[in-house]
Scaffold this active site. Structure first.
Site, PDB file in Angstrom:
ATOM      1  N   SER A 150       0.872  -1.165   0.000  1.00 29.19           N
ATOM      2  CA  SER A 150       0.000   0.000   0.000  1.00 29.19           C
ATOM      3  C   SER A 150       0.910   1.216   0.000  1.00 29.19           C
ATOM      4  O   SER A 150       1.722   1.384   0.912  1.00 29.19           O
ATOM      5  CB  SER A 150      -0.876  -0.029   1.255  1.00 29.19           C
ATOM      6  OG  SER A 150      -1.593   1.170   1.384  1.00 29.19           O
ATOM      7  N   LYS A 157      -1.070  -1.131  -4.473  1.00 31.77           N
ATOM      8  CA  LYS A 157      -2.269  -0.349  -4.140  1.00 31.77           C
ATOM      9  C   LYS A 157      -1.815   1.072  -3.850  1.00 31.77           C
ATOM     10  O   LYS A 157      -0.848   1.275  -3.123  1.00 31.77           O
ATOM     11  CB  LYS A 157      -2.951  -0.977  -2.922  1.00 31.77           C
ATOM     12  CG  LYS A 157      -3.766  -0.036  -2.045  1.00 31.77           C
ATOM     13  CD  LYS A 157      -4.473  -0.800  -0.931  1.00 31.77           C
ATOM     14  CE  LYS A 157      -4.626   0.042   0.334  1.00 31.77           C
ATOM     15  NZ  LYS A 157      -5.182  -0.744   1.458  1.00 31.77           N
ATOM     16  N   LYS A 169      -2.969   5.012  -2.615  1.00 27.89           N
ATOM     17  CA  LYS A 169      -3.989   5.815  -1.953  1.00 27.89           C
ATOM     18  C   LYS A 169      -4.431   6.902  -2.930  1.00 27.89           C
ATOM     19  O   LYS A 169      -3.586   7.482  -3.627  1.00 27.89           O
ATOM     20  CB  LYS A 169      -3.399   6.450  -0.695  1.00 27.89           C
ATOM     21  CG  LYS A 169      -3.042   5.439   0.382  1.00 27.89           C
ATOM     22  CD  LYS A 169      -4.287   4.802   0.962  1.00 27.89           C
ATOM     23  CE  LYS A 169      -3.947   3.905   2.143  1.00 27.89           C
ATOM     24  NZ  LYS A 169      -5.159   3.334   2.748  1.00 27.89           N
ATOM     25  N   ASP A 193      -7.167   2.867  -3.024  1.00 21.37           N
ATOM     26  CA  ASP A 193      -7.891   2.949  -1.751  1.00 21.37           C
ATOM     27  C   ASP A 193      -8.193   4.410  -1.473  1.00 21.37           C
ATOM     28  O   ASP A 193      -7.280   5.229  -1.347  1.00 21.37           O
ATOM     29  CB  ASP A 193      -7.015   2.355  -0.640  1.00 21.37           C
ATOM     30  CG  ASP A 193      -7.735   2.285   0.707  1.00 21.37           C
ATOM     31  OD1 ASP A 193      -8.902   2.731   0.799  1.00 21.37           O
ATOM     32  OD2 ASP A 193      -7.125   1.772   1.668  1.00 21.37           O
ATOM     33  N   GLU A 229     -11.022   0.434  -3.248  1.00 23.61           N
ATOM     34  CA  GLU A 229     -11.281   0.185  -1.826  1.00 23.61           C
ATOM     35  C   GLU A 229     -11.948   1.392  -1.187  1.00 23.61           C
ATOM     36  O   GLU A 229     -11.489   2.528  -1.331  1.00 23.61           O
ATOM     37  CB  GLU A 229      -9.934  -0.122  -1.146  1.00 23.61           C
ATOM     38  CG  GLU A 229     -10.040  -0.611   0.288  1.00 23.61           C
ATOM     39  CD  GLU A 229      -8.660  -0.972   0.862  1.00 23.61           C
ATOM     40  OE1 GLU A 229      -7.729  -1.237   0.072  1.00 23.61           O
ATOM     41  OE2 GLU A 229      -8.525  -0.977   2.090  1.00 23.61           O
ATOM     42  N   ASP A 287     -13.454  -1.840   3.413  1.00 18.39           N
ATOM     43  CA  ASP A 287     -12.505  -1.902   4.535  1.00 18.39           C
ATOM     44  C   ASP A 287     -13.234  -1.340   5.763  1.00 18.39           C
ATOM     45  O   ASP A 287     -13.880  -2.095   6.513  1.00 18.39           O
ATOM     46  CB  ASP A 287     -11.247  -1.096   4.156  1.00 18.39           C
ATOM     47  CG  ASP A 287     -10.241  -0.929   5.283  1.00 18.39           C
ATOM     48  OD1 ASP A 287     -10.526  -1.322   6.418  1.00 18.39           O
ATOM     49  OD2 ASP A 287      -9.143  -0.372   5.045  1.00 18.39           O
ATOM     50  N   LYS A 317      -9.201  -6.631   8.552  1.00 11.87           N
ATOM     51  CA  LYS A 317      -8.182  -6.203   9.509  1.00 11.87           C
ATOM     52  C   LYS A 317      -8.638  -6.737  10.853  1.00 11.87           C
ATOM     53  O   LYS A 317      -9.740  -6.410  11.300  1.00 11.87           O
ATOM     54  CB  LYS A 317      -8.088  -4.677   9.555  1.00 11.87           C
ATOM     55  CG  LYS A 317      -7.467  -4.066   8.311  1.00 11.87           C
ATOM     56  CD  LYS A 317      -7.482  -2.556   8.364  1.00 11.87           C
ATOM     57  CE  LYS A 317      -6.872  -1.990   7.087  1.00 11.87           C
ATOM     58  NZ  LYS A 317      -7.199  -0.554   6.925  1.00 11.87           N
ATOM     59  N   GLY A 344      -3.515  -3.909   6.359  1.00 11.28           N
ATOM     60  CA  GLY A 344      -2.445  -3.560   7.294  1.00 11.28           C
ATOM     61  C   GLY A 344      -2.744  -2.219   7.929  1.00 11.28           C
ATOM     62  O   GLY A 344      -3.544  -1.430   7.418  1.00 11.28           O
TER      63      GLY A 344
HETATM   64  O1  OSB Z   1      -6.990   1.894   4.624  1.00 13.86           O
HETATM   65  O2  OSB Z   1      -5.772   0.182   4.459  1.00 13.86           O
HETATM   66  C1  OSB Z   1      -5.959   1.308   4.919  1.00 13.86           C
HETATM   67  C2  OSB Z   1      -2.844   2.449   6.852  1.00 13.86           C
HETATM   68  C3  OSB Z   1      -3.425   3.132   7.888  1.00 13.86           C
HETATM   69  C4  OSB Z   1      -4.804   3.252   7.935  1.00 13.86           C
HETATM   70  C5  OSB Z   1      -5.589   2.690   6.940  1.00 13.86           C
HETATM   71  C6  OSB Z   1      -5.013   1.977   5.904  1.00 13.86           C
HETATM   72  C7  OSB Z   1      -3.626   1.886   5.843  1.00 13.86           C
HETATM   73  C8  OSB Z   1      -2.916   1.240   4.751  1.00 13.86           C
HETATM   74  C9  OSB Z   1      -1.502   0.797   5.033  1.00 13.86           C
HETATM   75  O3  OSB Z   1      -3.351   1.127   3.626  1.00 13.86           O
HETATM   76  C10 OSB Z   1      -1.347  -0.670   5.034  1.00 13.86           C
HETATM   77  C11 OSB Z   1       0.007  -1.029   5.557  1.00 13.86           C
HETATM   78  O4  OSB Z   1       0.956  -0.957   4.771  1.00 13.86           O
HETATM   79  O5  OSB Z   1       0.136  -1.385   6.754  1.00 13.86           O
HETATM   80 MG    MG Z   2      -8.160   0.661   3.346  1.00 18.59          MG
END
Ligand code: OSB
Ligand code: MG
Length: 374
Positions: free
Chosen positions: A137, A163, A165, A190, A215, A240, A264, A292
Site C-alpha cells: 500500500s 495499491k 492511496k 484505496d 477500496e 474496509d 483487519k 495492514g
Molecule cells: O486503509 O488500508 C488502509 C494504513 C493506515 C490506515 C488505513 C489503511 C492503511 C494502509 C496501510 O493502507 C497498510 C500497511 O501498509 O500497513
Molecule cells: Mg483501506
C-alpha cells in the site's frame, strides 16, 4: 489446557516510520503504538493495538485504547481462568465498540493459547497456507514522480500487487501515469472514504485503468450506498472501514455492496470475529485479503497467521518490516521473497521472538495491571 490471566502489561512505544504515510485523512510520521502482554501461568502472549494516533481512520486512537483497556477490558479478563482465547470475547462484550482495544487483548490470549498448546498461531486459527502473498500500500506522495519511483522499487522487490492511496486531485492523473508505465501490473486504489455518491461520474472514469478493486470509495460507515455504486461500476468495490463484524460482512455480501473484503483483525475486534468475517465471505463467494495498519512485527505476525486461512485469496497489505521500520521489534524481521511471498513460521505462538530489550528502549509509558482485589 487452561490459562489464568494473572496480569496484563500495557505499554506505549513510539517508533518513527522510515517514510511518512499519507492517506486521504492525513499524514503520519511517528507511530504511537499500544502493546499488550498477557501474563498467564508463566506464558507471556503479545498483542498489538492497531489504532492510529488520533481518531481518523476509525473512532479509536492511542489515548482511547489505553484508557479502555486499563479501565474496562483488562478488569474483565484479569483473574479469570480460560480454556480458550475465544472465551475472552464474551467477557469483554459488555463494552460496546472499542474493537481495536478488544483485539489487542484477545489476540495476546491467542498467542498464549498457541504457546500453551505448542503450536504455531496459524495452525490454531485453522490456517492451511504455508506462505502468504504480499502486496504493498503506497501512500500519497509529494509528487507523482516520487510515487512512480516507489512503485518501481516495490515491483523490483517482487511485490504482487500495488495499491495506491487516492483522493480528489490525486487520482485519475496518478492512475494514468502508473498505467502508462506499467499497463499490466495488478493495481488497485484505496480512497479511505474520500468520495460521495454525487461523484459517480468521476468514479466511472477509474474503470479505464483496469483496477483489481476500488477500496472504500464512500463513507466509512456505509454499506447501502456502496451497493448502489457497485451496480454502476464494472470494477469491484472492496470494503474496509465499513466492515466492523460478521453481520456487516453478511449484509454487504447480500446486497452486493462489494465483491472483495479487506479483513483487519483489529477493525473487527479480534481473531474470533475475523474468522467469522472470513467464513461469511467464503460462504458468499467473496474473496478476502488481509489489510495492514502500519504495524510493528507483532501485529505483522498476527496478520501473517490470519492470512493462512483458505479464503485469503488475494495478496494482502502485509509487507516486509524494513518498508516501515529501521529496526523491527521482532526477530527475525518479516521478509518477503523475490516472488512476493512471506513464508509462514513454524515455531509455537507468534513464530517470531519479541526483542524485549528494544521494546523497553522504545517504551514511553508502561503499566502493569492486576486483578482487582475483591
Ligand atoms: O486503509 O488500508 C488502509 C494504513 C493506515 C490506515 C488505513 C489503511 C492503511 C494502509 C496501510 O493502507 C497498510 C500497511 O501498509 O500497513
Ligand atoms: Mg483501506
Amino acid at each position: 489446557m487452561t490459562m489464568k490471566v494473572e496480569a496484563i502489561t500495557l505499554r506505549e512505544i513510539q517508533m518513527p516510520l522510515v517514510h511518512f504515510f499519507e492517506t486521504s485523512f492525513g499524514r503520519t510520521y511517528n507511530r504511537r503504538i499500544v502493546l499488550l502482554t498477557a501474563h498467564c501461568d508463566g506464558a507471556d502472549g503479545w498483542g498489538e493495538c492497531v489504532a492510529g494516533e488520533g481518531p481518523f481512520y476509525s473512532s479509536e486512537g492511542t489515548e482511547t485504547v489505553w484508557a479502555t483497556i486499563k479501565n474496562y477490558l483488562a478488569p474483565a479478563v484479569l483473574g479469570r481462568t480460560l480454556t480458550s482465547a475465544r472465551e475472552s470475547v464474551s467477557l469483554m462484550a459488555r463494552v460496546r465498540g472499542h474493537r481495536m482495544a478488544k483485539a489487542a487483548v484477545e489476540n495476546a490470549l491467542w498467542d498464549v493459547e498457541a504457546q500453551r498448546t505448542r503450536q504455531p498461531l496459524w495452525n490454531l486459527l485453522g490456517g492451511t497456507r504455508r506462505e502468504v502473498a504480499c502486496g504493498v500500500s503506497i501512500g500519497i506522495q509529494e509528487s507523482i514522480e516520487n510515487l512512480l519511483e516507489q512503485i518501481h522499487t516495490e515491483l523490483a522487490a517482487g511485490y504482487l500487487r500495488i495499491k495506491v492511496k487516492v483522493k480528489p486531485g490525486w487520482d485519475l492523473n496518478v492512475l494514468e501515469r502508473i498505467r502508462s508505465c506499467w499497463p499490466d501490473i495488478t493495481l488497485s486504489c484505496d480512497a479511505n472514504s474520500a468520495y460521495s455518491l454525487d461523484e459517480v461520474e468521476h468514479l466511472r472514469k477509474f474503470e479505464q485503468f483496469n483496477l483489481l478493486m476500488i477500496e472504500q470509495p464512500l463513507w466509512d460507515d456505509d454499506i447501502y450506498y456502496h451497493a448502489r455504486l457497485q451496480l454502476e461500476l464494472q470494477t469491484s468495490i472492496c470494503l474496509d472501514e465499513s466492515i466492523r463484524h460478521a453481520r456487516d460482512a453478511a449484509f454487504a455480501v447480500d446486497v452486493g455492496a462489494c465483491r472483495i473484503v479487506n479483513i483487519k483483525v483489529g477493525r473487527v475486534g479480534g481473531f474470533t470475529e475475523a474468522k467469522k468475517v472470513h467464513d461469511v465471505c467464503q460462504a458468499g463467494g467473496v474473496p478476502v485479503w488481509c489489510g495492514g495498519m502500519l504495524e510493528t512485527g507483532i501485529g505483522r505476525a498476527h496478520n501473517i497467521a490470519l492470512s493462512t486461512l483458505e479464503n485469503f485469496r488475494l495478496p494482502g497489505d502485509v509487507s516486509a518490516s524494513k518498508r516501515y521500520w529501521k529496526e523491527d521489534i521482532i526477530e527475525p524481521e518479516v521478509e518477503v521473497s523475490r516472488h512476493g511471498m512471506i513464508s509462514v513460521p513454524d515455531a509455537p505462538g507468534l513464530g517470531y521472538r519479541v526483542r524485549k530489550e528494544l521494546v523497553d528502549k522504545l517504551t514511553v509509558r508502561k503499566e502493569m495491571i492486576w486483578p482487582e482485589t475483591r
